[in-house]
Design an enzyme around this catalytic site. Structure first.
Site: not given
Ligand code: CAA
Length: 698
Positions: A70, A109, A112
């Site tokens: 998400a 998400g 999901e």
């Molecule tokens: N939403 C918004 N922005 C996100 C994001 C997300 N889910 N995931 C990453 N970003 C953004 C980061 O903030 C970063 O932004 P900036 O460049 O402005 O700093 C950019 O995307 C790149 O991210 P990373 O620097 O972390 O890149 P990476 O290659 O090192 O890692 C990743 C990539 C593994 C996807 C890592 O970003 C990550 O773990 N993201 C979060 C994943 C997560 O927690 N997902 C679950 C979300 S909650 C959910 O989904 C709830 C639900 O059940 C509905």
């Protein structure tokens, strides 16, 4: 042949072939399921399912990944339709088979959405996971209900509670994906759609699978959580939601939704999301993004615990290291420590046994500083003494090549003064590591008055290479972290003088979320360190400063330095740790000597005083521009001082309390000690303007 292309909106497009359609999600950088993406996907599904000639739909992601979750930026704001749970249901209920093509990461998400499709095809290198727990949440779009339907309750619960990224091969074995192949996502999508049409790829609805209840396992996991993570909210809610997966899916989804909304409302969720973005924000500054100098060869001065830890971190990052010591036996000791550290890295799975010898061969020792003529960056980790540092930097100035970065790992000393002994102060910077340096993630990048911009950028580049969180700090006694620590750690001592016991203080702060209370930390680090510092600073201590070291000095005078001597505030007997009864006697004698009548403190009073002291000095660090933003202070504490991540950091936590309340507390405490407790001007301004620290991050 794909023959029609249609942009649904800015982030979703469809290509339609004779009898199948491809839906492409293109929301860089990580295809987060933002409102625009959800809307686009919903509209694309409506379009495709309305066409009777479309017999299969394949969803894939453009760029580096499928959907990584998400859009976390939307959390905490008013939710906007279409909502992810309903969208996943729509996909699942489609009578046209829908398949998802997963590459890069399918997280939260994103996974999901994939679970709602009728088959999942992974592309090599894929990692899948439900990391919501790290954000204080639970998978809220069916993840707690559909994952158990595919992999069973124990495996699903393990994934959800660990939040780990599951590698593709394991996901295939678990049954989370149906196929694993190689190729570009769009090509794989075309092949998968054709396979579905030809009956080579079977499809099925996840919601039609039933889950065998497993209450015994759930009870066992919940009991373990109560023992280790009773203070966290979302893990317990994850168990509750997964427990409901053996109910009919609509009932289970209702339980999940309710639990998700409960998690969403907690300060823990807000703290963890602040930590997620904060971790990235600290290096999202122009100074970190400028051109950096090349660094391949590192010189390290000092083979003690700190120097060896820094050397280990550099070696693990593939850099070559020259270690300088004053005597062969010290050099040998340094090499032994580094070897042990690397062996530990192998045990923890951070380094493969195959690479161990190669990494160690990148370590070179020397007793001559003249051997540093070819290094790109020097990190001095010698004894904390200005005269010694000045001597070292004078020598470095003479031997190091032009353009070499000259860094000091000093924890407190003035980098400007150190830089001034060289003819190249622009090359001098502070790189303050935290012990054990190969484990702790924080690196304070201390920018002195004359430090060149490319040297600052090099500090950030090094942090990234070492997989550390680099935070920019200004020059002052202790920079960001240790300056604040020096101030608030006195509160723990004052609390003990005034009536609390060391273990009561420790317990209150451990319940707040610190892994260890301050007295246990002191025992672990060695009480002699603080004793030496107090003696060193005795001559310069202001007369108005209320001395905080009476009890600790007496403990040290007995030769009790903590764990390493078997006793300190606590007595250490194998795994048995108990309060030191002799310390109680010392405390009582000190109170009598100082004429203090002890009073009692509640757990909340202890936490409030300690946190208010930490916040007060953190605010002064902002006022003095030692930290540029509140988020920089917060990340220093999360990654260097064991501050509980779910609290977001001292200044995020301060927003929870509010500026007015903090002022009220400081003014109350000041009635007893108006020299120590002073309201910072910035806090008064914030209260007057109704501002929060979060506003200062923007
Ligand atoms: N939403 C918004 N922005 C996100 C994001 C997300 N889910 N995931 C990453 N970003 C953004 C980061 O903030 C970063 O932004 P900036 O460049 O402005 O700093 C950019 O995307 C790149 O991210 P990373 O620097 O972390 O890149 P990476 O290659 O090192 O890692 C990743 C990539 C593994 C996807 C890592 O970003 C990550 O773990 N993201 C979060 C994943 C997560 O927690 N997902 C679950 C979300 S909650 C959910 O989904 C709830 C639900 O059940 C509905």
């Amino acid at each position: 042949m794909v023959d029609k292309k249609n942009d649904i909106n800015q982030v979703v497009s469809i290509e339609v072939a004779d009898d199948y359609a491809l839906i492409c999600l293109n929301n860089p950088p990580v295809n987060a399921a933002s409102q625009l993406l959800r809307q686009g996907l919903q509209d694309a599904m409506a379009f495709c399912t309305a066409q009777s000639d479309i017999k299969a739909i394949a969803i894939y992601g453009a760029g580096r990944t499928f959907v990584a979750g998400a859009d976390i930026k939307e959390f905490g704001k008013p939710p906007q339709a279409p909502f992810l749970p309903e969208l996943v249901n729509t996909i699942e209920q489609s009578s046209t088979p829908v398949i998802s093509i997963l590459h890069g990461t399918a997280l939260g998400g994103g996974l999901e959405i994939a679970l709602g499709t009728h088959a999942r095809v992974g592309i090599k290198g894929l990692r899948l996971g439900l990391p919501e727990i790290h954000l204080g949440l639970l998978p809220g779009a069916g993840g707690t209900q559909r994952t158990p339907r595919l992999v069973g309750i124990p495996a699903a619960l393990e994934m959800i509670l660990s939040g780990r990224h599951v590698p593709a091969a394991e996901a295939l074995e678990l049954g989370l994906i149906d196929q694993l192949c190689e190729g570009e996502a769009r090509d794989v999508a075309i092949n998968a759609a054709k396979d579905v049409l030809a009956g080579r790829l079977k499809t099925r609805r996840t919601d039609q699978i039933t889950v065998k209840p497993n209450h015994a396992h759930l009870d066992e996991v919940e009991a373990k959580l109560m023992a280790t993570q009773a203070h966290l909210f979302s893990p317990h809610k994850c168990v509750e939601a997964v427990r409901a997966s053996s109910l009919p899916i609509n009932e289970g989804l209702k339980v999940e939704r309710h639990a998700f909304m409960e998690c969403m409302d907690t300060p823990q969720r807000a703290g963890l999301i602040h930590a997620f973005f904060g971790e990235r924000a600290v290096s999202n500054i122009p100074e970190a993004k400028g051109a950096a100098r090349e660094i391949a060869k590192i010189g390290i001065i000092g083979g003690g615990t700190m120097g060896s830890g820094i050397a280990t971190a550099c070696l693990l990052a593939g850099l070559s290291v020259k270690l300088l010591e004053t005597a062969q036996e010290n050099l040998d000791r340094g090499r032994t420590t580094i070897t042990k550290n690397l062996e530990g890295a192998v045990k923890r799975g951070k380094l493969s046994q195959d690479k161990f010898d190669m990494v160690l061969s990148n370590l070179d020792g020397s007793l001559e500083i003249s051997n540093f003529s070819d290094v790109d960056l020097v990190i001095e980790a010698a004894f904390e003494d200005m005269a010694i540092k000045k001597e070292i930097f004078t020598k470095l100035d003479a031997v190091c090549k032009k353009g070499a970065v000259l860094a000091s790992n000093t924890s407190y000393l003035d980098i400007n003064e150190i830089a001034a002994v060289t003819k190249r102060p622009e090359d001098v910077i502070g790189l303050h590591f935290f012990s054990p340096a190969h484990v702790m993630k924080l690196l304070e990048i201390v920018v002195a008055d004359k430090t060149a911009p490319d040297v600052v950028a090099t500090g950030f580049a090094l942090a990234k290479k070492l997989r550390k969180i680099g935070v920019k700090a200004g020059v002052c006694d202790g920079f960001i972290g240790n300056r604040i620590l020096s101030y608030y750690s006195k509160t723990a001592s004052y609390l003990v003088l005034e009536g609390a016991s060391p273990e009561q203080v420790d317990q209150a702060l451990e319940r707040f979320g610190f892994a260890m209370g301050p007295h246990k930390v002191g025992d672990l680090a060695g009480l002699d360190i603080g004793w030496m510092t107090r003696k060193r600073k005795a001559a310069t201590r202001s007369k108005q400063d209320r001395y905080a070291g009476d009890v600790a000095d007496k403990i040290c005078e007995n030769g009790w330095f903590g764990r390493k001597t078997g006793q300190g505030y606590y007595v250490y007997d194998g795994s048995d740790i108990r309060p030191n009864p002799e310390v109680r006697t010392i405390i009582e004698a000190t109170r009598t000597k100082l004429g203090i009548t002890p009073k009692s403190f509640t757990e909340n009073e202890i936490v409030d005083r300690y946190m208010t002291a930490m916040i007060s000095e953190a605010v002064r660090v902002l006022e003095d521009k030692i930290a540029a933003r509140p988020v920089d202070v917060d990340m220093v504490f999360l990654f260097g001082y064991g501050f509980p991540r779910h609290r977001g950091g001292p200044l995020h936590y301060a927003d929870e309390i509010g500026a007015e309340k903090l002022i009220e507390r400081i003014e109350t405490y000041a009635k007893d000690d108006d020299h120590y407790w002073k309201v910072p001007n910035l806090l008064r301004d914030m209260a007057a303007q109704g501002k929060k620290f979060a506003d200062l991050n923007r």
